[in-house]
Design a protein around this motif. Structure first.
Motif, PDB file in Angstrom:
ATOM      1  N   GLY A 196     -14.944-108.778 -39.780  1.00  0.00           N
ATOM      2  CA  GLY A 196     -13.967-109.165 -40.780  1.00  0.00           C
ATOM      3  C   GLY A 196     -12.669-109.635 -40.160  1.00  0.00           C
ATOM      4  O   GLY A 196     -12.241-109.117 -39.129  1.00  0.00           O
ATOM      5  N   ALA A 197     -12.039-110.605 -40.798  1.00  0.00           N
ATOM      6  CA  ALA A 197     -10.727-111.076 -40.362  1.00  0.00           C
ATOM      7  C   ALA A 197      -9.667-110.113 -40.892  1.00  0.00           C
ATOM      8  O   ALA A 197      -8.711-110.498 -41.569  1.00  0.00           O
ATOM      9  N   ASP A 198      -9.850-108.860 -40.573  1.00  0.00           N
ATOM     10  CA  ASP A 198      -8.972-107.775 -41.003  1.00  0.00           C
ATOM     11  C   ASP A 198      -9.206-106.606 -40.058  1.00  0.00           C
ATOM     12  O   ASP A 198     -10.355-106.218 -39.812  1.00  0.00           O
ATOM     13  N   SER A 199      -8.129-106.037 -39.555  1.00  0.00           N
ATOM     14  CA  SER A 199      -8.267-105.001 -38.530  1.00  0.00           C
ATOM     15  C   SER A 199      -8.929-103.735 -39.045  1.00  0.00           C
ATOM     16  O   SER A 199      -9.482-102.955 -38.262  1.00  0.00           O
ATOM     17  N   HIS A 200      -8.885-103.501 -40.364  1.00  0.00           N
ATOM     18  CA  HIS A 200      -9.471-102.272 -40.902  1.00  0.00           C
ATOM     19  C   HIS A 200     -10.940-102.429 -41.292  1.00  0.00           C
ATOM     20  O   HIS A 200     -11.475-101.614 -42.062  1.00  0.00           O
ATOM     21  N   THR A 201     -11.595-103.429 -40.732  1.00  0.00           N
ATOM     22  CA  THR A 201     -13.031-103.596 -40.963  1.00  0.00           C
ATOM     23  C   THR A 201     -13.824-102.444 -40.355  1.00  0.00           C
ATOM     24  O   THR A 201     -15.013-102.271 -40.642  1.00  0.00           O
ATOM     25  N   THR A 202     -13.187-101.631 -39.544  1.00  0.00           N
ATOM     26  CA  THR A 202     -13.801-100.378 -39.084  1.00  0.00           C
ATOM     27  C   THR A 202     -14.209 -99.485 -40.262  1.00  0.00           C
ATOM     28  O   THR A 202     -15.032 -98.576 -40.102  1.00  0.00           O
TER      29      THR A 202
END
Length: 625
Positions: A121-127
């Motif tokens: 994901g183009a989002d750091s919280h895709t974790t």
């Protein structure tokens, strides 16, 4: 076959291999590709830079408008309009409009991510998707555009840390406190480039919504991904949403081998935890709630992808029922999704919250990154359930942000100061005498991830020669490029104008082409925001030298053709304003204090730099070869 961690198994599956080993570079085909309000900018890279026409796998794309929802300015509205146009042009089925909610909550509710999947994901919280037993990792905009065009991307298989959870959380202690505790004990770079894999009986004692908090928050200590072993409650949750049966979901699930090779292993005893608060301006500056009681609060915020679910709203309602927000404090509550909002309405929670004086926002990210309504004023103090408290994170660098659990935020809103909910009931918090540490080390290696760089000539890459701009540890993306400009600054000139705005206001006006930034550990931590790299590139910065880099920032730098070099000795020797030359051919940094060597880039990274960045690399057909 040798024993494997979850990360090794998941990336082997995604790469079509029988097995992988930590440290290997593999080319993967993700199951899902996530973007949000950044979709319009990714589409410009896709169409204008890659000259692509059609997405290779539209079914993989999931697009959610959530970060500025509904749009607060004409520029944000135009950004949404361009996203809708892309969705129509490409026939994207998994598109979720303004008001549906925060991307990570929405994809979970829709059953779009399954155990064993790889989602980038183009989002750091895709974790976040680790709570489903999936491998989720954040990437930059350019990489997402390449995935749209090719369906493939390189990933390094991470080393893994195992954390076994034991026991149950005491009353008044939440998964938020668990995560804050790990941030303090392991540090903001304690999970840098690792797969953090949770295990143990304590996992299964946590509610599903509590589990969601954990992998989401591991992004804050640098993790590439985080994982919780899926069990029957997870399978039941997904079976009700995905069209898959429990048996099918169980068959998809991946579990690490008990005797797999872990870089470190810990035992975490949940019953030894207490309510905690993260202090400005770092997620690792964590103190017991009791130590901060009395700190004045101007704004309280409950929401975000970390703590905006029904369980969180219910905890806040329990505290607020029959009480009212302090007259000198505001309380904003934003449900994580439309489904959460509807459930809160049906259960009467919204009535309780509104009667107490709370403001209810449209499901979405709200003021978390300073990009929407609810921004604090200069000098104000915020207590929030969000996952970050960087300086400037909520749009105002002169505000202070504390992080805590929903119940603590609600109690603080009532009393106008940081407070334990027990105080409202006239009860004293449980006395804590000398207790054993909650975290025990089983085994820990001496391995510290260092990002390899190059000793050989990188064709076509200018040799950096300029002045040193030196900064400290944990320089984050909000300091480098404030989040409030993420969807409104689009041209190179607009982006460059805000370089290091909240770290060094003089930088953008004084930096010269060829200058080099020198930083400490974990440089570029925080968001997947690619402008944190491009603002420096557009200002003429030719290289960044640091003790270590945050994973997504490092990848973004390389993808922009900007050399990111790990050399602790040079960092120690460099002084602000020093003349500096970096010889990529020789692998040497030349400073007044001497010459300092750095090790070689991996072959695939060298190829991207030689091409001048990932776009040029892909246009040359290298990835397809």
């Amino acid at each position: 076959m040798r024993p494997q961690t979850f990360a090794e198994k998941a990336l082997a599956r995604a790469a079509g291999l029988k097995e992988t080993r930590a440290g290997e570079i593999v080319t993967v085909s993700p199951d899902r590709l996530l973007s949000h309000d950044n979709t319009a900018a990714i589409a410009r890279i896709f169409y204008q830079e890659l000259n692509a026409e059609r997405v290779v796998n539209p079914e993989a794309l999931c697009i959610v408008l959530d970060h500025a929802s509904p749009p607060p300015t004409p520029k944000h509205a135009q950004n949404h309009a361009e996203t809708r146009a892309f969705v129509r042009q490409q026939g994207i089925r998994h598109f979720f409009e303004v008001g549906r909610g925060i991307c990570h909550q929405v994809l979970s509710e829709e059953g779009l991510v399954l155990p064993g999947d790889l989602i980038l994901g183009a989002d750091s919280h895709t974790t976040h998707y680790g709570w489903l037993g999936a491998f989720g990792a954040g990437i930059g905009r350019t990489e997402m555009a390449v995935l749209w065009a090719t369906g493939r991307l390189w990933l390094r298989v991470p080393e893994s840390i195992r954390i076994r959870l034991h026991g149950t959380l005491p009353p008044g202690v939440t998964a938020k406190d668990l995560c804050l505790y790990l941030s303090r004990e392991l540090g903001a770079d304690g999970g840098l480039y690792y797969s953090i894999e949770f295990a143990g009986p304590g996992v299964h004692h946590l509610s599903l919504e509590s589990r969601m908090v954990i992998p989401n928050s591991m992004a804050e200590i640098g993790a590439k991904n985080a994982y919780l072993p899926p069990d029957v409650p997870v399978f039941e949750y997904l079976a009700a949403r995905s069209g898959q049966t429990i048996e099918q979901l169980r068959a998809r699930a991946l579990y690490p081998d008990e005797d797999a090779d872990y870089a470190a292993e810990y035992d975490l005893f949940l019953d030894r935890l207490e309510p905690l608060v993260a202090c400005p301006h770092s997620i690792e500056k964590v103190q017991p709630l009791s130590a901060l009681a009395g700190q004045k609060v101007d704004l309280a915020f409950i929401g975000t992808c970390t703590n905006g679910r029904l369980e969180d709203l219910a905890a806040a309602a329990d505290v607020l029922r029959g009480r009212h927000v302090h007259p000198q404090t505001r309380l904003i509550i934003i449900p994580a999704s439309q489904q959460v909002l509807q459930a809160a309405l049906q259960q009467g929670l919204l009535t309780t919250l509104v009667e107490a004086g709370a403001m209810i926002g449209v499901p979405g990210c709200g003021p978390c990154m300073g990009n929407h309504l609810g921004i604090p004023a200069a000098g104000e103090v915020v207590i929030s359930t969000a996952n970050r408290n960087f300086k400037g994170r909520m749009g105002q660098p002169e505000a202070e942000i504390y992080l805590a659990s929903p119940a603590v935020v609600a109690a603080s809103a009532v009393l106008g100061r940081i407070a334990n909910p027990l105080e409202l009931e006239g009860k004293a918090p449980p006395a804590r005498g000398a207790t054993e540490p909650a975290l025990g080390t089983v085994r820990q290696s001496e391995r510290h991830f260092t990002t390899p760089t190059s000793r050989r000539q990188v064709a076509g890459t200018p040799q950096p020669h300029g002045r040193v701009w030196k900064y400290g540890d944990n320089v984050n993306t909000d300091q480098i490029f404030p989040g409030k400009y993420t969807y409104t600054a689009n041209t190179p000139e607009e982006i460059a104008a805000h370089a290091l705005e909240d770290l060094d206001p003089a930088f953008a006006g004084a930096v010269q082409a060829g200058d080099v930034i020198v930083g400490g550990v974990n440089f570029g931590c925080g968001s997947s925001r690619e402008q944190a790299v491009t603002c420096l590139k557009y200002k003429g910065v030719r290289a960044i030298v640091a003790r270590s880099f945050a994973r997504i920032f490092y990848r973004n730098a390389l993808n922009q053709g900007l050399a990111a070099i790990v050399c602790p000795e040079a960092v120690d020797a460099a002084r602000n304003g020093d003349a500096v030359e970096i010889d990529l051919a020789a692998g040497v940094i030349r400073l007044p204090a001497g010459d300092f060597a750095f090790p070689p880039f991996p072959e695939n990274v060298r190829a991207i730099l030689e091409a001048g960045g990932l776009v040029a690399f892909v246009k040359a057909g290298t990835l397809q070869k």
